[in-house]
Design a protein around this motif. Structure first.
Motif, short mmCIF file in Angstrom:
data_model
loop_
_atom_site.label_atom_id
_atom_site.label_comp_id
_atom_site.label_asym_id
_atom_site.label_seq_id
_atom_site.Cartn_x
_atom_site.Cartn_y
_atom_site.Cartn_z
N GLU A 32 40.11 11.28 -18.41
CA GLU A 32 41.00 12.34 -17.95
C GLU A 32 40.88 12.52 -16.43
O GLU A 32 39.79 12.44 -15.86
CB GLU A 32 40.65 13.65 -18.66
CG GLU A 32 41.65 14.76 -18.41
CD GLU A 32 41.46 15.95 -19.35
OE1 GLU A 32 42.08 16.99 -19.05
OE2 GLU A 32 40.74 15.85 -20.35
N PHE A 33 42.02 12.74 -15.81
CA PHE A 33 42.09 13.02 -14.37
C PHE A 33 41.28 14.27 -14.04
O PHE A 33 41.33 15.26 -14.77
CB PHE A 33 43.56 13.21 -13.97
CG PHE A 33 43.76 13.76 -12.59
CD1 PHE A 33 43.77 12.93 -11.48
CD2 PHE A 33 43.92 15.13 -12.38
CE1 PHE A 33 43.94 13.44 -10.20
CE2 PHE A 33 44.10 15.66 -11.12
CZ PHE A 33 44.12 14.81 -10.02
N GLU A 79 40.48 16.81 -10.55
CA GLU A 79 41.06 17.12 -9.24
C GLU A 79 40.39 16.32 -8.12
O GLU A 79 41.04 15.93 -7.15
CB GLU A 79 40.98 18.63 -8.98
CG GLU A 79 42.01 19.15 -8.04
CD GLU A 79 43.44 18.75 -8.35
OE1 GLU A 79 44.11 18.25 -7.42
OE2 GLU A 79 43.92 18.91 -9.49
N TRP A 126 42.17 13.08 -6.96
CA TRP A 126 43.45 13.07 -6.25
C TRP A 126 43.41 12.31 -4.93
O TRP A 126 44.36 11.57 -4.63
CB TRP A 126 43.98 14.49 -6.05
CG TRP A 126 45.33 14.47 -5.39
CD1 TRP A 126 45.64 14.95 -4.15
CD2 TRP A 126 46.54 13.92 -5.91
NE1 TRP A 126 46.98 14.73 -3.88
CE2 TRP A 126 47.55 14.10 -4.95
CE3 TRP A 126 46.87 13.29 -7.11
CZ2 TRP A 126 48.86 13.67 -5.14
CZ3 TRP A 126 48.17 12.86 -7.31
CH2 TRP A 126 49.15 13.05 -6.33
N HIS A 166 51.61 15.53 -6.19
CA HIS A 166 50.67 16.14 -7.15
C HIS A 166 51.44 16.87 -8.24
O HIS A 166 51.15 16.72 -9.43
CB HIS A 166 49.72 17.08 -6.41
CG HIS A 166 48.60 17.60 -7.24
ND1 HIS A 166 48.74 18.64 -8.11
CD2 HIS A 166 47.30 17.20 -7.32
CE1 HIS A 166 47.59 18.88 -8.70
NE2 HIS A 166 46.70 18.02 -8.23
N TRP A 224 53.05 14.19 -10.49
CA TRP A 224 52.21 13.26 -11.24
C TRP A 224 51.23 13.93 -12.20
O TRP A 224 50.96 13.40 -13.27
CB TRP A 224 51.43 12.34 -10.29
CG TRP A 224 50.82 11.20 -11.03
CD1 TRP A 224 49.51 11.03 -11.36
CD2 TRP A 224 51.52 10.09 -11.60
NE1 TRP A 224 49.34 9.88 -12.09
CE2 TRP A 224 50.57 9.28 -12.25
CE3 TRP A 224 52.86 9.69 -11.62
CZ2 TRP A 224 50.90 8.10 -12.90
CZ3 TRP A 224 53.20 8.52 -12.27
CH2 TRP A 224 52.23 7.75 -12.91
N ILE A 225 50.72 15.08 -11.86
CA ILE A 225 49.70 15.71 -12.70
C ILE A 225 50.40 16.50 -13.81
O ILE A 225 51.03 17.52 -13.58
CB ILE A 225 48.74 16.59 -11.88
CG1 ILE A 225 48.16 15.78 -10.72
CG2 ILE A 225 47.66 17.17 -12.78
CD1 ILE A 225 47.51 14.45 -11.10
N GLU A 226 50.27 15.99 -15.00
CA GLU A 226 50.97 16.51 -16.17
C GLU A 226 50.23 17.73 -16.73
O GLU A 226 49.04 17.63 -17.06
CB GLU A 226 51.03 15.40 -17.23
CG GLU A 226 51.98 15.63 -18.34
CD GLU A 226 53.44 15.50 -17.95
OE1 GLU A 226 54.26 16.10 -18.67
OE2 GLU A 226 53.77 14.82 -16.97
N THR A 244 47.09 13.61 -17.83
CA THR A 244 47.02 12.60 -16.79
C THR A 244 45.63 11.99 -16.85
O THR A 244 44.64 12.71 -16.99
CB THR A 244 47.29 13.20 -15.40
OG1 THR A 244 48.59 13.80 -15.40
CG2 THR A 244 47.24 12.13 -14.31
N SER A 250 46.45 4.99 -12.72
CA SER A 250 46.60 6.28 -13.37
C SER A 250 47.80 6.23 -14.31
O SER A 250 48.69 5.40 -14.17
CB SER A 250 46.79 7.38 -12.31
OG SER A 250 46.90 8.65 -12.89
N LYS A 288 50.35 9.14 -16.72
CA LYS A 288 50.63 10.50 -17.18
C LYS A 288 51.47 10.38 -18.43
O LYS A 288 52.26 9.43 -18.60
CB LYS A 288 51.33 11.32 -16.11
CG LYS A 288 52.73 10.88 -15.78
CD LYS A 288 53.35 11.84 -14.78
CE LYS A 288 54.85 11.61 -14.66
NZ LYS A 288 55.53 12.79 -14.16
#
Length: 161
Positions: free
Chosen positions: A5-6, A8, A11, A40, A43-45, A51, A63, A65
């Protein structure tokens, strides 16, 4: 390589990959001049979407999403997008990220996955998706202004889950 998982803190490594892809203007219909904040947001779901990043050690190589393609009566269909750093392409990262997204969608009960705008000249992506069972269900002719090829089609690709 691990897909997770992404966070922060990822980024600063995801943004240059996304920025370079947007600026190339040959695979995504993203604004090549978008700011890091705009990227951001794009792209950040947000949940219930997800993401993820593909990492080797501390280095982000790509990456993805994923989430619901459309709300309401279309909410049983998922979608996903993928980016891979230029120096990490051709090593199976895109395939691994796509498999991850398919598994994620299946686990959440989606009936299918649909990609709304796959640039037809992006043969690497089209090939990966077809190998994983997606089929082109339509092409919008001339819908994408490629920087060297001119106007090319955008494929709609679909896979039942």
């Amino acid at each position: 390589m691990t897909i997770r998982e992404f966070r922060e803190a990822d980024w600063p490594q995801v943004w240059p990959i996304l920025r370079d892809i947007a600026r190339a203007q040959d695979t995504f219909a993203y604004d090549p001049d978008m700011s890091a904040d705009e990227a951001h947001e794009l792209w950040i779901e947000p949940p219930p979407g997800l993401t993820v990043v593909a990492v080797a050690g501390d280095q982000v190589l790509g990456s993805a999403k994923m989430g619901t393609n459309r709300q309401g009566p279309g909410s049983h269909v998922s979608t996903a997008s993928f980016i891979v750093a230029a120096d990490a392409r051709g090593q199976g990262l895109g395939t691994a990220l796509c498999r991850f997204a398919i598994d994620w969608a299946r686990q959440r009960g989606y009936a299918s996955m649909q990609f709304n705008a796959v640039v037809e000249s992006n043969r690497a992506a089209v090939s990966v998706y077809e190998r994983l069972g997606f089929r082109i269900v339509g092409t919008v002719p001339g819908a994408f202004a490629h920087p060297t090829l001119g106007r090319v089609g955008l494929n709609i690709m679909y896979k039942e889950l």
